[in-house]
Design an enzyme around this catalytic site. Structure first.
Site, mmCIF file in Angstrom:
data_model
loop_
_atom_site.group_PDB
_atom_site.id
_atom_site.type_symbol
_atom_site.label_atom_id
_atom_site.label_comp_id
_atom_site.label_asym_id
_atom_site.label_seq_id
_atom_site.Cartn_x
_atom_site.Cartn_y
_atom_site.Cartn_z
ATOM 1 N N CYS A 1 82.707 58.573 20.119
ATOM 2 C CA CYS A 1 83.858 59.612 20.912
ATOM 3 C C CYS A 1 83.204 60.140 21.903
ATOM 4 C CB CYS A 1 84.173 60.547 19.651
ATOM 5 S SG CYS A 1 85.691 61.352 20.024
ATOM 6 N N HIS B 1 84.685 57.888 14.778
ATOM 7 C CA HIS B 1 83.526 58.532 14.239
ATOM 8 C C HIS B 1 83.039 58.117 13.135
ATOM 9 C CE1 HIS B 1 83.529 62.510 16.803
ATOM 10 N NE2 HIS B 1 84.778 62.286 16.762
ATOM 11 N N GLU C 1 80.526 58.093 11.466
ATOM 12 C CA GLU C 1 79.421 59.322 10.856
ATOM 13 C C GLU C 1 80.227 60.258 10.015
ATOM 14 O OE1 GLU C 1 80.366 59.181 13.750
ATOM 15 O OE2 GLU C 1 80.721 61.442 14.504
HETATM 16 N N1 GLN Z 1 87.701 65.078 23.710
HETATM 17 C C1 GLN Z 1 86.459 65.142 23.571
HETATM 18 C C2 GLN Z 1 85.607 65.145 25.170
HETATM 19 O O1 GLN Z 1 86.278 64.854 26.006
HETATM 20 C C3 GLN Z 1 85.756 64.241 22.893
HETATM 21 C C4 GLN Z 1 85.969 64.492 21.375
HETATM 22 C C5 GLN Z 1 85.056 64.116 20.337
HETATM 23 O O2 GLN Z 1 84.130 63.649 20.455
HETATM 24 N N2 GLN Z 1 85.453 64.162 19.038
HETATM 25 O O3 GLN Z 1 84.224 65.267 24.906
#
Ligand code: GLN
Length: 197
Positions: A85, A179, A181
């Site tokens: 992410c 994610h 995790e």
């Molecule tokens: N939208 C977030 C960002 O730009 C990322 C979201 C996440 O890691 N759950 O950092």
């Protein structure tokens, strides 16, 4: 002994530490998983995980803590790094929707769109198909970036949501929109760490 470091400046660090420990155990490998905050801790490191969270904050803190350049160098030299992410955003070469001061590791040949999923679907769970496992994996997507383009042949898709690529691998690097995790399922961590040992 294997030493896995989870970049521990912001985001879901402890969940990654637990998942990585469980994965090492399942792989039957003795090793430690450390909360990585300072460049000194990179000494003897075998693999790095960059968690989800807020990529603008992770970026700023990696610069302030002197981690950005050394981690980039290690990644260039072939050290296994997995980003999930916000961690995927940190790894990406091109980021749509970045702030002007946001710095990246810029190692992975992908273009991501930071806030592509839009408001109503900004968090959801969906079954993801993995290249290395027959059973679907529960993908947890939280304000996830979207991989909008693979920028070279070096990048291989390893995870799909329907027919869309949501996870990639490029040599020593793995980047995921979701994610792993945040589930009890450690298959992704085992796949990543299986390449380290
Ligand atoms: N939208 C977030 C960002 O730009 C990322 C979201 C996440 O890691 N759950 O950092």
């Amino acid at each position: 002994m294997v030493k896995v470091g989870v970049i521990g400046l912001q985001g879901d660090v402890s969940e990654h530490i637990d998942a990585a420990k469980k994965a090492l155990e399942n792989l039957g490998v003795s090793g430690e998983v450390v909360w990585l905050r300072k460049p000194e801790q990179l000494e003897g490191i075998s693999a790095i995980i960059i968690p989800g969270g807020e990529s603008t904050t992770i970026s700023r803190l990696m610069v302030e803590n002197g981690l950005l350049e050394p981690v980039r160098k290690l990644g260039e030299e072939g050290l296994p790094i997995m980003g999930t992410c916000a961690g995927l955003i940190m790894l990406s070469k091109e980021v749509i929707g970045a702030t002007s001061e946001q710095k990246f590791l810029a190692l992975l040949d992908v273009r991501v769109n930071r806030n592509a999923y839009g408001r109503q679907v900004d968090s959801f769970e969906a079954p993801v198909k993995l290249a290395f496992s027959d059973e679907p994996f529960t993908g947890v997507f939280i304000r996830a970036p979207r991989i909008v383009e693979l920028l070279s042949d070096r990048v291989k898709p390893i995870a799909w949501l329907g027919d869309r690529v949501v996870g990639v691998e490029q040599d020593n690097l793995i980047g995921l929109e979701f994610h792993p995790e945040l589930t009890e399922d450690t298959r992704v961590h085992e796949y990543f760490l299986g390449n380290v040992i």
